[in-house]
Design a protein around this motif. Structure first.
Motif, PDB file in Angstrom:
ATOM      1  N   GLU A  12      -1.243  13.978  -7.551  1.00  0.00           N
ATOM      2  CA  GLU A  12      -1.704  15.258  -6.946  1.00  0.00           C
ATOM      3  C   GLU A  12      -0.694  16.327  -7.197  1.00  0.00           C
ATOM      4  O   GLU A  12      -0.800  17.595  -7.683  1.00  0.00           O
ATOM      5  CB  GLU A  12      -2.012  15.247  -5.366  1.00  0.00           C
ATOM      6  CG  GLU A  12      -2.624  16.687  -4.842  1.00  0.00           C
ATOM      7  CD  GLU A  12      -2.781  16.465  -3.349  1.00  0.00           C
ATOM      8  OE1 GLU A  12      -3.324  17.677  -2.660  1.00  0.00           O
ATOM      9  OE2 GLU A  12      -2.838  15.301  -2.837  1.00  0.00           O
ATOM     10  N   ALA A  31       1.017   2.903  -3.314  1.00  0.00           N
ATOM     11  CA  ALA A  31      -0.148   3.328  -3.746  1.00  0.00           C
ATOM     12  C   ALA A  31      -0.370   4.949  -3.035  1.00  0.00           C
ATOM     13  O   ALA A  31      -0.850   5.872  -3.885  1.00  0.00           O
ATOM     14  CB  ALA A  31      -1.561   2.698  -3.288  1.00  0.00           C
ATOM     15  N   ARG A  32      -0.044   5.035  -2.048  1.00  0.00           N
ATOM     16  CA  ARG A  32      -0.181   6.246  -1.242  1.00  0.00           C
ATOM     17  C   ARG A  32       0.765   7.221  -1.937  1.00  0.00           C
ATOM     18  O   ARG A  32       0.453   8.477  -2.199  1.00  0.00           O
ATOM     19  CB  ARG A  32       0.205   5.991   0.091  1.00  0.00           C
ATOM     20  CG  ARG A  32      -0.621   5.283   1.146  1.00  0.00           C
ATOM     21  CD  ARG A  32      -0.465   5.566   2.599  1.00  0.00           C
ATOM     22  NE  ARG A  32       0.715   5.002   2.985  1.00  0.00           N
ATOM     23  CZ  ARG A  32       0.777   3.736   3.423  1.00  0.00           C
ATOM     24  NH1 ARG A  32      -0.070   2.986   3.421  1.00  0.00           N
ATOM     25  NH2 ARG A  32       2.033   3.320   3.532  1.00  0.00           N
ATOM     26  N   ARG A  33       2.113   6.876  -2.128  1.00  0.00           N
ATOM     27  CA  ARG A  33       3.090   7.656  -2.830  1.00  0.00           C
ATOM     28  C   ARG A  33       2.542   8.035  -4.270  1.00  0.00           C
ATOM     29  O   ARG A  33       2.866   9.120  -4.526  1.00  0.00           O
ATOM     30  CB  ARG A  33       4.409   7.106  -2.747  1.00  0.00           C
ATOM     31  CG  ARG A  33       5.081   7.055  -1.661  1.00  0.00           C
ATOM     32  CD  ARG A  33       6.241   5.775  -1.498  1.00  0.00           C
ATOM     33  NE  ARG A  33       7.058   6.175  -2.519  1.00  0.00           N
ATOM     34  CZ  ARG A  33       7.866   5.007  -3.201  1.00  0.00           C
ATOM     35  NH1 ARG A  33       7.490   3.849  -2.651  1.00  0.00           N
ATOM     36  NH2 ARG A  33       8.789   5.298  -3.992  1.00  0.00           N
ATOM     37  N   ALA A  39      -0.470   8.070  -5.126  1.00  0.00           N
ATOM     38  CA  ALA A  39      -1.671   9.079  -5.142  1.00  0.00           C
ATOM     39  C   ALA A  39      -1.102  10.630  -4.974  1.00  0.00           C
ATOM     40  O   ALA A  39      -1.607  11.656  -5.325  1.00  0.00           O
ATOM     41  CB  ALA A  39      -2.445   8.785  -4.000  1.00  0.00           C
ATOM     42  N   ALA A  40      -0.035  10.736  -3.802  1.00  0.00           N
ATOM     43  CA  ALA A  40       0.455  12.036  -3.712  1.00  0.00           C
ATOM     44  C   ALA A  40       1.234  12.623  -4.893  1.00  0.00           C
ATOM     45  O   ALA A  40       1.306  13.834  -5.315  1.00  0.00           O
ATOM     46  CB  ALA A  40       1.545  12.124  -2.614  1.00  0.00           C
ATOM     47  N   SER A  88       0.783  -1.169  -0.041  1.00  0.00           N
ATOM     48  CA  SER A  88       0.037   0.002   0.011  1.00  0.00           C
ATOM     49  C   SER A  88       0.927   1.300   0.007  1.00  0.00           C
ATOM     50  O   SER A  88       0.435   2.347  -0.494  1.00  0.00           O
ATOM     51  CB  SER A  88      -1.140   0.026   1.370  1.00  0.00           C
ATOM     52  OG  SER A  88      -0.169  -0.102   2.457  1.00  0.00           O
ATOM     53  N   ALA A  89       2.193   1.177   0.485  1.00  0.00           N
ATOM     54  CA  ALA A  89       3.148   2.443   0.390  1.00  0.00           C
ATOM     55  C   ALA A  89       3.119   2.773  -1.236  1.00  0.00           C
ATOM     56  O   ALA A  89       3.258   4.000  -1.012  1.00  0.00           O
ATOM     57  CB  ALA A  89       4.239   2.175   1.002  1.00  0.00           C
TER      58      ALA A  89
END
Length: 444
Positions: free
Chosen positions: A276, A268-270, A272-273, A265-266
């Protein structure tokens, strides 16, 4: 005159072979007289010793996927085919180290270490990988790809090398070797030297653990805007594995693609950031242009494109002039902030000189370009791209593949710092200029 029998005698104990050169045995258009294919480092040493005694000019050849990069040699008497040295010597999986002979294809090495969930992060262009590009060839051309941003190019990954010098001396330096040569880090010295200082016969590399999960973030926009956003990602805390920019010829827009690697999941979080920050979208697959040389088709491989007039048009339908002749491939470097200037210079060169200029590479400042146009217009465009950097410390444009007409119209290497030192090293390691003379900068 080449004495084939004496060269053949030099390889008798090695199990290699010597033959007369055929029509396909040429280096950037310069025909060879003979080809030797040793099967060991000792065989390379023996045949080089004999070749130098005969006063022959020798050029090393692996799979030949980049044999027309650099400059044509002054002449070629003997080609040493390194594909007979194709063994994986050692894979120290626990130490993240691999040792391979120079003729081993990079693709084969990668497949072996992949079984241990490891990788050699070279990212060669797909056409070179498919063509069997070898360990020695990757070193000689100083290969690097998208993930250079985080883990460096092949020069940063090579730990040591065993090299045969022009007089047949077998020398080694760095890790995983026995005999060291004081004063020189031969592995790094020979990386990107196009075989002008010695012939690499074995090399040790640092491996990295393979990262199981990845995501790409892609965005498009005006050239200056894309360069700025890409720079923001490079400078961020997102730790991207790669940030690549693709600017097709004739275009006022570019695409930026960010690669995030890691676990679970790390990633996916990065991603998404990063999306943005870029104003882009997340996708599982790389863009179709990822890791490939720019230009596509004929231009990318240096073959002739149509001589009929072709309009180069930008995304708004504006004209960019007509192009013809051959695609000229060059490597451009820039500072992190200078990438925007290089992109702008490419568009300006198209409008001034009626050429096409495709740019692709890392946002940190190592990009590949293909210029399509007449020799005179191409030379002017290359000069214009060089003008984007005030000094060699801030950026360079080196022409690696071009027609003879283009080479006659420009200095392929451009301004180079430290040339006197490079020539002194050449004199030290190859005083008779027996190894690929003229292939490297300054006629080295």
């Amino acid at each position: 005159m080449t004495d084939l029998q004496r060269l053949d005698d030099a390889l008798k104990q090695d199990g290699g072979e010597v033959r007369e050169a055929g029509p396909g045995d040429a280096v950037d258009g310069v025909r060879a007289t003979a080809v030797a294919r040793p099967a060991s480092a000792e065989g390379v040493a023996a045949v080089l010793r004999e070749a130098t005694a005969q006063g022959l000019v020798t050029v090393a050849r692996g799979a030949g996927t980049a044999l027309d990069w650099g400059a044509p040699p002054e002449r070629v008497d003997l080609i040493i085919d390194t594909t007979g040295l194709d063994r994986l010597v050692e894979h120290g999986a626990g130490d993240l180290v691999v040792v391979a002979e120079a003729g081993l294809p990079v693709a084969a090495l990668s497949e072996t270490v992949r079984a241990a969930a490891q990788e050699l992060v070279v990212d060669l262009p797909p056409d070179r990988l498919a063509g069997g590009s070898t360990v020695g060839g990757a070193l000689s051309t100083g290969a690097s790809g998208p993930r250079r941003l985080q883990r460096g190019g092949i020069r940063d990954l090579v730990l040591g090398a065993t090299v045969v010098l022009a007089d047949g001396t077998v020398a080694s330096s760095g890790g995983k070797v026995v005999k060291n040569v004081a004063g020189y880090d031969l592995a790094k010295l020979l990386t990107g030297a196009y075989g002008t200082l010695g012939i690499v016969v074995r090399a040790a590399f640092r491996l990295h653990p393979a990262r199981p999960d990845r995501a790409f973030v892609v965005a498009t926009g005006p050239l200056a805007d894309v360069a700025a956003r890409a720079r923001d990602v490079v400078a961020s805390q997102l730790a991207p594995a790669a940030v690549e920019i693709d600017r097709p010829s004739g275009s006022d827009v570019a695409e930026v693609a960010v690669l995030l690697e890691g676990t679970g999941s790390a990633v996916a979080r990065r991603a998404a950031a990063a999306a943005e920050l870029l104003g882009g979208v997340v996708q599982a697959e790389s863009p179709r242009w990822w890791a490939a040389l720019p230009g596509g088709g004929a231009a990318a491989v240096g073959t002739r494109v149509s001589t009929s007039s072709t309009n180069v048009r930008d995304s708004t339908g504006g004209g960019g002039g007509s192009i013809s002749g051959v695609g000229t491939y060059a490597k451009a470097t820039a500072t992190l902030t200078g990438v925007a200037d290089l992109l702008a210079a490419a568009r300006d060169a198209e409008q001034r000189y009626g050429v096409g200029v495709a740019l692709r590479g890392t946002a940190a400042g190592v990009l590949h370009t293909v210029v399509t146009g007449t020799p005179e217009a191409t030379a002017s465009a290359v000069g214009h791209l060089r003008g984007a950097a005030p000094s060699p410390r801030e950026g360079t444009v080196t022409v690696l593949r071009a027609s003879r007409e283009v080479r006659a119209a420009l200095d392929a290497w451009g301004p180079v710092g430290g040339l006197d030192l490079m020539r002194a090293i050449k004199r030290q390691l190859d005083p008779g200029r027996n190894l690929a003379p003229g292939r490297f900068v300054g006629g080295i």
